[in-house]
Design an enzyme around this catalytic site. Structure first.
Site, short mmCIF file in Angstrom:
data_model
loop_
_atom_site.label_atom_id
_atom_site.label_comp_id
_atom_site.label_asym_id
_atom_site.label_seq_id
_atom_site.Cartn_x
_atom_site.Cartn_y
_atom_site.Cartn_z
N ASP A 189 1.26 5.83 6.20
CA ASP A 189 -0.01 5.27 5.75
C ASP A 189 -0.75 4.65 6.94
OD1 ASP A 189 -2.09 3.85 4.68
OD2 ASP A 189 -0.89 2.62 3.34
N GLU A 225 0.80 -1.23 0.00
CA GLU A 225 0.00 0.00 0.00
C GLU A 225 0.84 1.28 0.00
OE1 GLU A 225 -2.83 -0.60 3.15
OE2 GLU A 225 -3.87 -2.12 1.98
#
Lengths: 567, 562
Positions: free
Chosen positions: A168, A145
């Site tokens: 993140d 991600e």
């Protein structure tokens, strides 16, 4: 056409790379984000996305969400009369995204890039890939991600040389990556994280705070726990979002026909969140050390993930780096955009010819060994890393081990992932036993080679030079079905009846209205009840214009009563 | 990868310019994509990393700027925290200027360093000064925190032991853990964590109820000359255990002990010494032997008492034997004689023991007894020096292990000896005790030989031993009535036990259980039927056990081949 999918804890999104740029694909409701929620309606038919999430607090036994947190585990979720594994639930979400993409692109879609948290381990990655297969998608690539977010951020900065950090914090996972861009190469230098830390943990803080206030009122009977928890979770999520823009928020729920209210101020929330913020700090510190970089050498701090909208998190980040983070990427959509870019790379899109991306393995991989210390004592359970963390992938590395006892007939390699010196603190991924010729201790050697592929999956080869024997272990999930079983499971999922896409909006509206009906008391409840009857009447008429009008009216009243729907 | 091929892979000439290397790598990477060509990428990446290693390391990062001035507009702050839409609604006041927000923190750090270096400071003051540093909000800035962690670790190491009471607070604040492998600072934090661990152990030692408290007191006080009692019976085992423990687990604590005392005890343990158990045994042995002789000669009705007394006597003698024949020679000879490794050398006792047992079955005579005695002693010494003791149950003391694994043979033998004429009994006992000795200390040496046998040999060896066992059983049956056959039967059974020993070692668990059953059965047989029954039961139990092991082994052998 390959699509890029961000399969998130709270929300998922799908994107595609075409006409030299990445774009997101809206779902049947016109939203870019689809809540990662799955449920069954009262007829046992399938609901995915917003309609399911709206029913979460009113039908806790028929609805589930945040199942990504259990990816790779055997935890089963019962919905109605059927049990679902986390990957089956994820597959249902993926299937709905696939349908959205097919409707949008006007062509069948069979291949996808799916993102996973960088800190997902081998089991969790395999489960994600299986989920893709269950949804009828060939998973071309599992993409980390933060790397995806970095792609979305960096694709416009290829001309420059820069170093940046991606922070993140999603609904359930936390990843930190340090990246460098040079000469058209986007290189991950270091990546680390915490696979069990995210927005949901911040919700839990609020839930616990409210429960502590009302412990005496809420003496729970057996089986009520889940229902109360879902109500509180919805209230906590709402309050947490409100705290983003105002100094205080109210958590309101209706429980056993009585209204409860709990006010939280932003300061209270800061205090509550302090331990979680400390947990955020450690991975950042580690990635900076691993990347051998000081904070002032970073050009940008990129915040990704819905949870980074929280002022507490932003303030903590600002204090960590002594400056404000970048706001150039959309925290919720960057990952899906990056996945779309990766899909374009995978499809060798001409616009991406001069781009190359390299990623790293975020954790150390190795085997458990026993060794003698300087005094001759034998210590068992020592972790001997073979692939050190933050090695560029794909990678393969080899170490040589020898027997420890005379006439040892078997060498057992237990594969571990983690950073501790002792295997007990690391995660066991599998085991390979290799027979060796019986010889005095130390005479027999075994070469153990680890191969970590670009999708983050591991292969182990053991070679015994003395006999020339070779053994191979592709770490398979013992619990995961393969081949024919997987096909059967896919068929079973396909048999679940889903509603036509164009009715989704109505279902979502109705689900939201009935949630509001249960959450309100008095006049407000009456009002919502009236509107619901009106809307149901419109639905019965099957006149689309009438339905659209009634739905618009219903939603605008609900917006004014409880604030706009968030995603 | 050869050095030259690094540059070939990258497609450039040898250079130490990082920029050129990176440019070449980037260009190649677009052709050798990790997506499509995993092997090509691995080679390229290796070449790239080695080239970068070859090139100069980058210039060290600039020193930490301690006097930075941050200028931030308040509107930026609110815009950032509230999002752009809301920021417009908040009025923007004049810019806020904070000059060096970390000045206080660095002052606190300097103060802490000064206090820790001053030996006279109060403990409370140290803790207070530390807390000011740890509570400072400046530590939230990652650069400052990383640098402070290293600074703190170095300071702690430099100022120990004054800083010892602070260690745990610091570890907790920074979340240092032993697991944090591979960090650049890990070597520093590991030293601190080890120190903390050492200190915790020291606290435990200071507690009078702790296991090593007495030994700790001895090590912590200046050495004093031992009195007569301590010379004779003093037990230095505790001190030795503590020293061993400190050396292997907490060598950092050695400097906290009394240096003279340490030197004294280390010199003391340099020389091989009789353990206190051996000293006790040496004193007891003559008394027990004299008693045994008196009671045995007192008349046949006292024989059973003599038999009972035989057990402590045998234990005492075996303790002495163990010390003089095993520990002492091992200690003095093994340091220089590295005899392990050569299996044939270790197995040297094998033929000698077989010869010994055959000799023991020859009709007894005094010259033969002398010869057998010398042979048995030589075998015992050989085995104790070259042998490999069975370490599998090393948590059990050796006496217990020897009793469990060889005691039944001695016990059975003791009973048989009573039914024989005295001269034959002496002759047989020498041989059987030598076998027990070999069994206890040399049996592991047989294993390599066993495994060097080919599969066919192993499979045919098992029935051969089986046939020999059955023969020994038949002999035993006959020997019940014919006293003259008894030494031959004893020899045969002992040889059988010895022969099947090695294959049986590959069986785990089984053997111990069977030995106990044998031993219990022998006791019951004596209680209910007298010594003759025990002779029979013991012998047959041994044989049956042997046969069972052999069958199981044969099955295992075939199964593993399949």
């Amino acid at each position: 056409m390959i699509i890029g999918i961000d399969l998130g804890t709270t929300n998922s999104a799908v994107g595609v790379f075409r006409d030299s740029k990445a774009e997101l694909i809206p779902n049947s409701l016109g939203h870019n984000l689809t809540p990662s929620a799955v449920g069954l309606d009262d007829n046992g038919d399938l609901l995915v996305g917003l309609p399911a999430r709206e029913r979460q607090s009113t039908h806790p036994k028929l609805t589930t969400s945040a199942f990504k947190r259990y990816m790779g585990s055997r935890r089963m979720t019962t919905l109605g009369r059927r049990e679902f594994s986390p990957e089956e639930l994820s597959a249902l979400v993926l299937r709905s995204l696939k349908a959205d993409a097919e409707a949008y692109l006007g062509e069948p879609v069979a291949e996808a890039v799916i993102t996973v948290p960088a800190y997902f381990n081998d089991k969790q990655r395999k489960a994600t890939r299986r989920a893709g297969e269950l949804a009828g998608l060939k998973v071309e690539r599992l993409l980390n991600e933060p790397t995806a977010a970095a792609l979305a951020y960096g694709i416009h900065l290829l001309e420059d040389e820069s170093q940046f950090l991606v922070f993140d914090l999603g609904g359930g996972t936390f990843d930190v990556s340090i990246l460098e861009i040079f000469e058209g190469v986007i290189e991950v230098r270091a990546s680390t994280g915490d696979a069990r830390l995210g927005g949901e943990d911040f919700n839990d803080l609020l839930i616990r705070a409210m429960r502590n206030t009302f412990t005496d009122d809420w003496k729970l009977k057996l089986g009520e726990e889940d229902a109360l928890h879902q109500l509180l979770r919805a209230a906590a999520e709402k309050a947490r979002r409100e705290l983003t823009s105002q100094p205080w928020a109210k958590m309101e729920i209706v429980w056993r026909g009585k209204a409860y209210e709990h006010a939280v101020s932003a300061d209270d929330f800061d205090t509550l969140a302090a331990p979680l913020l400390e947990r955020l700090r450690e991975p950042v510190l580690r990635s900076l050390r691993d990347g051998e970089i000081r904070t002032d050498a970073l050009n940008e701090i990129v915040l990704v993930g819905g949870a980074t909208r929280m002022p507490v998190v932003r303030k903590a980040v600002t204090r960590m780096f002594g400056r404000f983070p970048s706001q150039t990427v959309h925290p919720d959509e960057a990952v899906a955009m990056g996945a779309a870019v990766q899909a374009g790379l995978k499809a060798r899109d001409q616009a991406l010819k001069e781009v190359a991306v390299t990623d790293v393995c975020p954790y150390s991989l190795g085997v458990g060994i026993a060794e003698h210390d300087h005094a001759g004592h034998l210590h068992h359970g020592i972790f001997s890393p073979i692939i050190e963390r933050n090695v560029a992938v794909p990678a393969s590395r080899m170490n040589t081990y020898n027997t420890l006892q005379d006439n040892q007939s078997v060498i057992e390699f237990e594969i571990y992932q983690g950073e501790s010196r002792y295997v007990t603190d690391n995660i066991s991924l599998g085991k390979i036993s290799v027979p060796v010729p019986r010889r005095p201790a130390g005479e027999v050697t075994a070469d153990c080679r680890f191969t970590y592929d670009i999708n983050g999956l591991i292969e182990v080869d053991v070679h015994i030079p003395m006999t020339g024997e070779k053994h191979q272990l592709v770490i398979v999930d013992e619990d995961g079905p393969t081949g024919a079983d997987l096909e059967k499971q896919r068929k079973a999922l396909e048999a679940l009846k889903a509603h036509p896409r164009d009715s989704d909006a109505n279902r979502a509206a109705l689900a939201r209205a009935s949630r509001c009906y249960e959450n309100f008391l008095g006049d407000k409840r009456e009002h919502v009840g009236g509107l619901m009857r009106e809307f149901e009447g419109a639905l019965a008429s099957q006149d689309n214009r009438l339905i659209d009008k009634a739905r618009g009216h219903l939603l605008s009243v609900l917006d004014s009563l409880e604030g706009e729907t968030w995603l | 990868m050869a050095v030259t091929s690094i540059w070939k892979t990258l497609g450039i000439k040898k250079t130490s310019d990082r920029k050129d290397i990176r440019r070449a790598y980037a260009a190649k990477l677009k052709v050798t994509n990790p997506e499509d060509d995993a092997e090509g990428f691995k080679a390229l990446r290796e070449a790239y990393e080695r080239a970068l290693n070859y090139a100069e390391r980058p210039v060290a990062a600039p020193a930490l700027s301690q006097g930075k001035v941050y200028i931030v507009k308040a509107s930026e702050v609110s815009a950032f925290i509230a999002g752009p839409e809301l920021a417009e609604k908040i009025e923007a006041p004049a810019p806020v200027v904070f000059a060096d927000p970390h000045a206080d923190f660095y002052t606190a750090r300097l103060r802490l360093e000064k206090i820790l270096r001053a030996t006279s400071a109060e403990p409370d003051m140290r803790i207070k000064a530390l807390q000011t540093v740890l509570d400072s909000p400046s530590l939230e800035a990652l650069d400052i925190r990383a640098e402070t962690e290293i600074w703190m670790a170095q300071l702690l190491l430099k100022t120990s032991p004054y800083s010892d009471p602070l260690i745990d607070r610091i570890i907790k604040r920074f979340g240092w853990r032993l697991q944090s492998r591979g960090l650049k600072t890990a070597y520093l934090t590991r030293r601190i964590l080890t120190r903390s661990d050492d200190l915790a152990y020291l606290e435990r030692l200071k507690n009078p109820t702790s296991e090593h408290h007495d030994a700790y007191k001895v090590l912590n006080a200046p050495p004093k000359p031992p009195g007569l009692w301590r010379k004779l019976f003093g037990d230095s085992a505790g001190v030795r255990a503590l020293l061993d423990h400190l050396n292997t687990r907490h060598d950092g604590l050695l400097k906290d002990m009394n240096a003279d005392s340490l030197a004294h005890w280390e010199a003391y343990f340099e020389k091989p010494r009789l353990k206190s158990t051996a000293r006790w045994a040496l004193m007891l042995a003559p008394i027990l032997l004299a008693l045994e002789a008196v009671i045995y000669n007192a008349g046949p009705q006292w024989r059973e008492v003599a038999l009972l007394l035989l057990i402590p006597t045998a234990l005492t003698l075996s303790t002495i034997l163990h010390h003089f024949a095993v520990i002492m020679p091992r200690h003095s000879l093994k340091k220089s004689w590295r005899l392990q490794g050569n299996h044939l050398l270790q197995f040297g006792w094998g033929p000698a023991v077989l010869l010994l047992l055959l000799l023991a079955a020859v009709p007894a005579s005094w010259p033969l007894i002398v010869i057998i005695g010398i042979l048995a002693t030589l075998i015992a010494i050989w085995v104790s020096i070259t042998g490999v003791p069975d370490q599998r149950e090393s948590s059990i003391p050796w006496q217990m292990r020897a009793f469990l694994s060889e005691g039944y043979l001695i016990a059975w033998w003791a009973v048989v000896a009573f039914t024989m004429p005295p001269l034959t009994a002496i002759q047989m006992s020498l041989a059987v005790i030598a076998v027990c000795f070999v069994s206890a200390f040399g049996k592991m040496a047989l294993l390599p030989l066993w495994f060097r046998l080919s599969r066919a040999w192993r499979i045919s060896a098992l029935p051969a031993i089986g046939a020999f066992t059955v023969g020994a059983g038949a002999l035993l049956w006959q020997a019940r009535d014919l006293a003259i056959l008894q030494p031959v039967a004893v020899s045969a059974i002992t040889i059988v036990t010895l022969l099947q020993r090695t294959p049986a070692l590959t069986l785990e668990g089984w053997s111990f259980r069977l030995r106990w059953i044998t031993f219990m059965g022998m006791s019951f047989a004596t209680l209910h039927g007298g010594i003759d029954y025990m002779f029979l039961f013991g012998g047959f139990a041994l044989l049956i056990w042997t046969v069972v092991s052999l069958i199981e082994l044969t099955i295992n052998q075939f199964r593993s081949e399949a």
